[in-house]
Scaffold this motif. Structure first.
Motif, PDB file in Angstrom:
ATOM      1  N   TYR A 387       0.819  -1.209   0.000  1.00  0.00           N
ATOM      2  CA  TYR A 387       0.000   0.000   0.000  1.00  0.00           C
ATOM      3  C   TYR A 387       0.860   1.268   0.000  1.00  0.00           C
ATOM      4  O   TYR A 387       0.454   2.298  -0.545  1.00  0.00           O
ATOM      5  N   TYR A 388       2.030   1.179   0.614  1.00  0.00           N
ATOM      6  CA  TYR A 388       2.937   2.339   0.595  1.00  0.00           C
ATOM      7  C   TYR A 388       3.379   2.620  -0.849  1.00  0.00           C
ATOM      8  O   TYR A 388       3.389   3.773  -1.296  1.00  0.00           O
ATOM      9  N   ALA A 389       3.692   1.541  -1.568  1.00  0.00           N
ATOM     10  CA  ALA A 389       4.102   1.702  -2.966  1.00  0.00           C
ATOM     11  C   ALA A 389       2.935   2.209  -3.818  1.00  0.00           C
ATOM     12  O   ALA A 389       3.121   3.051  -4.703  1.00  0.00           O
ATOM     13  N   ILE A 390       1.731   1.705  -3.543  1.00  0.00           N
ATOM     14  CA  ILE A 390       0.540   2.169  -4.276  1.00  0.00           C
ATOM     15  C   ILE A 390       0.320   3.653  -4.016  1.00  0.00           C
ATOM     16  O   ILE A 390       0.080   4.443  -4.937  1.00  0.00           O
ATOM     17  N   LYS A 391       0.406   4.033  -2.721  1.00  0.00           N
ATOM     18  CA  LYS A 391       0.203   5.444  -2.354  1.00  0.00           C
ATOM     19  C   LYS A 391       1.200   6.337  -3.091  1.00  0.00           C
ATOM     20  O   LYS A 391       0.827   7.388  -3.632  1.00  0.00           O
ATOM     21  N   THR A 392       2.450   5.900  -3.135  1.00  0.00           N
ATOM     22  CA  THR A 392       3.486   6.690  -3.798  1.00  0.00           C
ATOM     23  C   THR A 392       3.214   6.818  -5.294  1.00  0.00           C
ATOM     24  O   THR A 392       3.287   7.905  -5.868  1.00  0.00           O
ATOM     25  N   ALA A 393       2.862   5.691  -5.921  1.00  0.00           N
ATOM     26  CA  ALA A 393       2.622   5.704  -7.375  1.00  0.00           C
ATOM     27  C   ALA A 393       1.415   6.563  -7.727  1.00  0.00           C
ATOM     28  O   ALA A 393       1.446   7.313  -8.718  1.00  0.00           O
ATOM     29  N   LEU A 394       0.355   6.466  -6.930  1.00  0.00           N
ATOM     30  CA  LEU A 394      -0.847   7.275  -7.206  1.00  0.00           C
ATOM     31  C   LEU A 394      -0.539   8.759  -7.049  1.00  0.00           C
ATOM     32  O   LEU A 394      -1.058   9.590  -7.798  1.00  0.00           O
ATOM     33  N   ALA A 395       0.312   9.090  -6.067  1.00  0.00           N
ATOM     34  CA  ALA A 395       0.680  10.494  -5.871  1.00  0.00           C
ATOM     35  C   ALA A 395       1.503  11.002  -7.050  1.00  0.00           C
ATOM     36  O   ALA A 395       1.315  12.125  -7.523  1.00  0.00           O
ATOM     37  N   TRP A 396       2.443  10.176  -7.554  1.00  0.00           N
ATOM     38  CA  TRP A 396       3.230  10.573  -8.723  1.00  0.00           C
ATOM     39  C   TRP A 396       2.322  10.813  -9.940  1.00  0.00           C
ATOM     40  O   TRP A 396       2.555  11.697 -10.740  1.00  0.00           O
ATOM     41  N   ASP A 397       1.287   9.976 -10.046  1.00  0.00           N
ATOM     42  CA  ASP A 397       0.444   9.989 -11.244  1.00  0.00           C
ATOM     43  C   ASP A 397      -0.450  11.235 -11.338  1.00  0.00           C
ATOM     44  O   ASP A 397      -0.762  11.716 -12.438  1.00  0.00           O
ATOM     45  N   HIS A 398      -0.921  11.750 -10.199  1.00  0.00           N
ATOM     46  CA  HIS A 398      -1.686  13.010 -10.169  1.00  0.00           C
ATOM     47  C   HIS A 398      -3.007  12.953 -10.926  1.00  0.00           C
ATOM     48  O   HIS A 398      -3.456  13.969 -11.446  1.00  0.00           O
ATOM     49  N   ARG A 399      -3.634  11.808 -11.048  1.00  0.00           N
ATOM     50  CA  ARG A 399      -4.935  11.753 -11.729  1.00  0.00           C
ATOM     51  C   ARG A 399      -6.061  11.342 -10.773  1.00  0.00           C
ATOM     52  O   ARG A 399      -7.090  10.871 -11.204  1.00  0.00           O
ATOM     53  N   ASP A 400      -5.829  11.472  -9.488  1.00  0.00           N
ATOM     54  CA  ASP A 400      -6.830  11.130  -8.471  1.00  0.00           C
ATOM     55  C   ASP A 400      -7.241   9.664  -8.560  1.00  0.00           C
ATOM     56  O   ASP A 400      -8.419   9.309  -8.482  1.00  0.00           O
ATOM     57  N   GLY A 401      -6.238   8.790  -8.710  1.00  0.00           N
ATOM     58  CA  GLY A 401      -6.512   7.354  -8.771  1.00  0.00           C
ATOM     59  C   GLY A 401      -6.841   6.786  -7.404  1.00  0.00           C
ATOM     60  O   GLY A 401      -6.660   7.447  -6.373  1.00  0.00           O
ATOM     61  N   PHE A 402      -7.314   5.561  -7.395  1.00  0.00           N
ATOM     62  CA  PHE A 402      -7.726   4.929  -6.135  1.00  0.00           C
ATOM     63  C   PHE A 402      -7.669   3.413  -6.269  1.00  0.00           C
ATOM     64  O   PHE A 402      -7.382   2.885  -7.353  1.00  0.00           O
ATOM     65  N   TYR A 539       3.744   2.546 -10.978  1.00  0.00           N
ATOM     66  CA  TYR A 539       3.538   3.769 -11.761  1.00  0.00           C
ATOM     67  C   TYR A 539       3.694   3.482 -13.250  1.00  0.00           C
ATOM     68  O   TYR A 539       2.885   3.930 -14.074  1.00  0.00           O
ATOM     69  N   ARG A 540       4.731   2.699 -13.593  1.00  0.00           N
ATOM     70  CA  ARG A 540       4.961   2.391 -15.016  1.00  0.00           C
ATOM     71  C   ARG A 540       3.793   1.605 -15.612  1.00  0.00           C
ATOM     72  O   ARG A 540       3.324   1.890 -16.720  1.00  0.00           O
ATOM     73  N   LEU A 541       3.287   0.636 -14.830  1.00  0.00           N
ATOM     74  CA  LEU A 541       2.147  -0.161 -15.326  1.00  0.00           C
ATOM     75  C   LEU A 541       0.880   0.681 -15.414  1.00  0.00           C
ATOM     76  O   LEU A 541      -0.004   0.399 -16.234  1.00  0.00           O
ATOM     77  N   MET A 542       0.765   1.714 -14.566  1.00  0.00           N
ATOM     78  CA  MET A 542      -0.415   2.588 -14.631  1.00  0.00           C
ATOM     79  C   MET A 542      -0.465   3.344 -15.957  1.00  0.00           C
ATOM     80  O   MET A 542      -1.542   3.750 -16.412  1.00  0.00           O
ATOM     81  N   GLN A 543       0.695   3.545 -16.576  1.00  0.00           N
ATOM     82  CA  GLN A 543       0.711   4.305 -17.830  1.00  0.00           C
ATOM     83  C   GLN A 543       0.376   3.429 -19.036  1.00  0.00           C
ATOM     84  O   GLN A 543       0.188   3.935 -20.137  1.00  0.00           O
TER      85      GLN A 543
END
Length: 634
Positions: A387-402, A539-543
């Motif tokens: 969850y820490y990694a998820i939180k970090t990646a979502l913050a980097w992404d800046h699209r209000d992911g969840f 983050y990379r997979l989110m893109q």
């Protein structure tokens, strides 16, 4: 030999309610047992696994509850006595097969045990599974004590064979986990040779004829219930108030009547056979009193059914005042307790029962002994890293992911321990199905990235259809399989990804990555302890687009602790930790929140709780001053 397996009768054993159910099954001649783990039911199958080392029985943890009952039904069709065990949520999973099985009927005694969880102590709901007895039109038994749990389970197999249909036995958390002395009977020798009579198929056709036959079986059960020793009455012939109760709640009623000195004024009718109702028995007692109070866990199941019967009997028994959940006398939700029932009964008889004084006294005595606790991951839990990694990646992404969440230890992602990343939790496997739906909303302008998480056991239980749906429909999902190599939340039971069965027999584990790739998903694997790498991969997979799977693989910290422990001894370097002057706002204890990290008020710095810390080392990467240091254990 395990004490549960002792064949001779006449023993007095201190048994938990679930152990008593298991012993009752053995005394009832069960030879095939299957289930899916979940509190408060898990100990039933665990106890039977222990018994399988001494007795000729077969026990398995099935991939889910539906398969468990299907497997047990096969044994019944072959003439063997069988049991399937689960918690209330599992009865939802099994309901499709159950409602059809109730039409086809059974041969060998078949018992479905559900353990409900009033108050949702360890569940996502406080569902009342008794409603499935009425839906499927099958007999229901409700034990009130461990002794009754044993005796009812034993008799349930006999009842099942008399009527040729499955029987539902319902426990609740308090009974399942209560211990008391239980008098045992004998365990019979199992000499059944399984064989299916091919001249007697089991199916639901013709449907109407089978439905009529099912109702006739229920009438047969009702006739047996009229004289059942599991129903009893205590009190005067014409009580001022008749209290009808079942299961654990009957114990609270009995205590309340005794404490308030109402033995000559209140009548208590205990029903152990709650569907179908024993109509003649109820007619007799409903006719003796005009005010009726219902006390039961969880819903107004018995209350509604008895009121319906009261309407049918109106000309014979006259007008009644019914009190229970519908009238507001019993709370609409939450677990009942002796103090609640004392208040309800006391109010009805205008007797004061002031339990506030008692509660304050208990609080005063225990205040200094009990530390405040919050929902939290264990020290060393890999889910904290995920969850820490998820939180970090979502913050980097800046699209209000969840995160679309699921059922397991990782449901705690709803709370601060999981950094509040999870925004929905429902049934097992639903997180993936919901994410599959989000993944098709882009054509309408939906642009928030969605990550869904599922545990390894839940992936096999109910996650696969969601992934198949996503790959078939090319839904844009990112699935994180939190593989901690255990069904950790319920007691480390094996699942299809394990290398040994419930009975300890070696097997071939299912390959999670291979399954996902075979379904057409893109797959990678990460270690949740590697916080930076994991966040960058997420983050990379989110893109990317399309169905993607990231397996976050690291053993459950409790399993690792049993298998040699962790490599580090952690310490906070007081020269590096700047405390309040750092500007991080106590990041390690306020945000990361591992219970192994403490804030030392006197020193104004963080420190390691050497009793709690397991030495996983993951917190060594979160301090901006690099004050948390790892030291290799020698």
């Amino acid at each position: 030999m395990n004490r549960i397996s002792e064949k001779a009768d006449g023993q007095e054993l201190l048994l938990q309610g679930n152990e008593a159910i298991a012993r009752g099954a053995l005394e009832g001649g069960v030879i095939f047992c299957a289930g899916y783990p979940g509190n408060p039911s898990s100990e039933i199958i665990e106890t039977l696994i222990q018994a399988s080392r001494d007795l000729s029985i077969y026990v398995e943890w099935s991939v889910n509850e539906k398969v468990a009952l299907e497997a047990a039904a096969a044994a019944s069709f072959a003439g063997c006595r069988a049991l399937a065990s689960m918690k209330q949520n599992g009865v939802n999973v099994v309901s499709d097969f159950l409602t059809n099985l109730a039409l086809s009927g059974t041969k060998g005694g078949l018992v479905l045990v559900t353990c409900d969880d009033p108050g949702g102590i360890s569940s996502t709901n406080e569902e009342d599974a008794r409603l499935f007895a009425r839906l499927a039109q099958i007999p229901l038994l409700e034990p009130a004590t461990p002794q009754e749990a044993l005796e009812m389970t034993r008799w349930a197999f006999e009842l099942s064979e008399i009527i040729g249909n499955i029987v539902l036995l319902r426990s609740v958390s308090r009974l399942s986990h209560t211990r008391s002395n239980v008098q045992t009977g004998a365990i019979p020798d199992n000499r059944v040779t399984p064989r299916v009579d091919t001249n007697t198929p089991f199916h639901t056709f013709p449907v109407v004829a089978k439905d009529v036959a099912r109702h006739e079986k229920l009438i047969q059960a009702a006739d047996l219930y009229e004289t059942s020793p599991f129903n009893c009455y205590e009190g005067p012939n014409r009580p001022e108030i008749l209290i009808i109760s079942s299961g654990c709640a009957w114990n609270y009623v009995s205590e309340a009547v005794q404490i308030l000195g109402l033995e000559e004024r209140a009548g208590v009718l205990k029903l152990g056979t709650t569907w179908p109702l024993p109509k003649n028995l109820l007619e007799k007692h409903l006719g003796s009193c005009d005010r009726i109070l219902f006390v039961e866990e969880i819903d107004a199941f018995m209350e509604d059914n008895v009121k319906s019967l009261g309407a049918d009997l109106g000309k014979k028994i006259g007008l009644k005042e019914y009190m229970g959940r519908a009238s507001g006398h019993i709370p609409l939700g939450g677990e009942l307790s002796p103090s609640i029932i004392l208040r309800v009964v006391g109010d009805l008889f205008n007797l004061s029962w002031n339990n506030i004084e008692y509660q304050l006294r208990i609080k005063e005595l225990t205040n200094d002994l009990i530390s405040a606790r919050e929902f939290g991951f264990c020290p060393g839990c890999p889910h904290r890293g995920s969850y820490y990694a998820i939180k970090t990646a979502l913050a980097w992404d800046h699209r209000d992911g969840f995160v679309s969440g699921d059922i397991g230890c990782y449901s705690l992602g709803l709370f601060p321990t999981g950094f509040n990343q999870v925004k929905s939790v429902h049934a097992m496997g639903s997180g993936l199905g919901i994410a599959s739906g989000y993944g098709k909303l882009d054509r309408f302008g939906f642009d928030q990235p969605v990550i869904t998480v599922v545990g390894d056991s839940t992936f096999f239980h109910a996650g696969l259809p969601g992934l198949i749906n996503a790959t078939f429909n090319q839904s844009d999902i990112l699935l994180l399989i939190l593989d901690n190599s255990a069904t950790a939340m319920t007691g480390f039971q094996p699942h299809p990804g394990s290398d040994a069965t419930a009975m300890g027999e070696p097997t071939v584990p299912a390959d999670i990555e291979g399954i996902c790739r075979a379904l057409g998903a893109y797959v990678e694997v990460e270690d949740p302890y590697e916080l930076d790498n994991a966040a960058r991969t997420i983050y990379r997979l989110m893109q990317k687009t399309g169905p993607r799977v990231l397996v976050m693989r690291r053993k459950c910290a409790l399993v690792q602790g049993r298998q040699g422990g962790f490599p580090y001894r952690m310490r906070v370097n007081p020269d590096r930790c700047l405390g309040e002057a750092c500007g991080c706002g106590r990041y390690c204890t306020r945000v990361f929140r591992c219970p192994g990290l403490l804030w030392d008020k006197a020193a104004g710095k963080a420190k390691i709780d050497d009793v709690i810390c397991v030495g996983c080392g993951i917190c060594g990467d979160i301090c901006p001053q690099e004050a948390i240091e790892r030291e290799k254990k020698s």
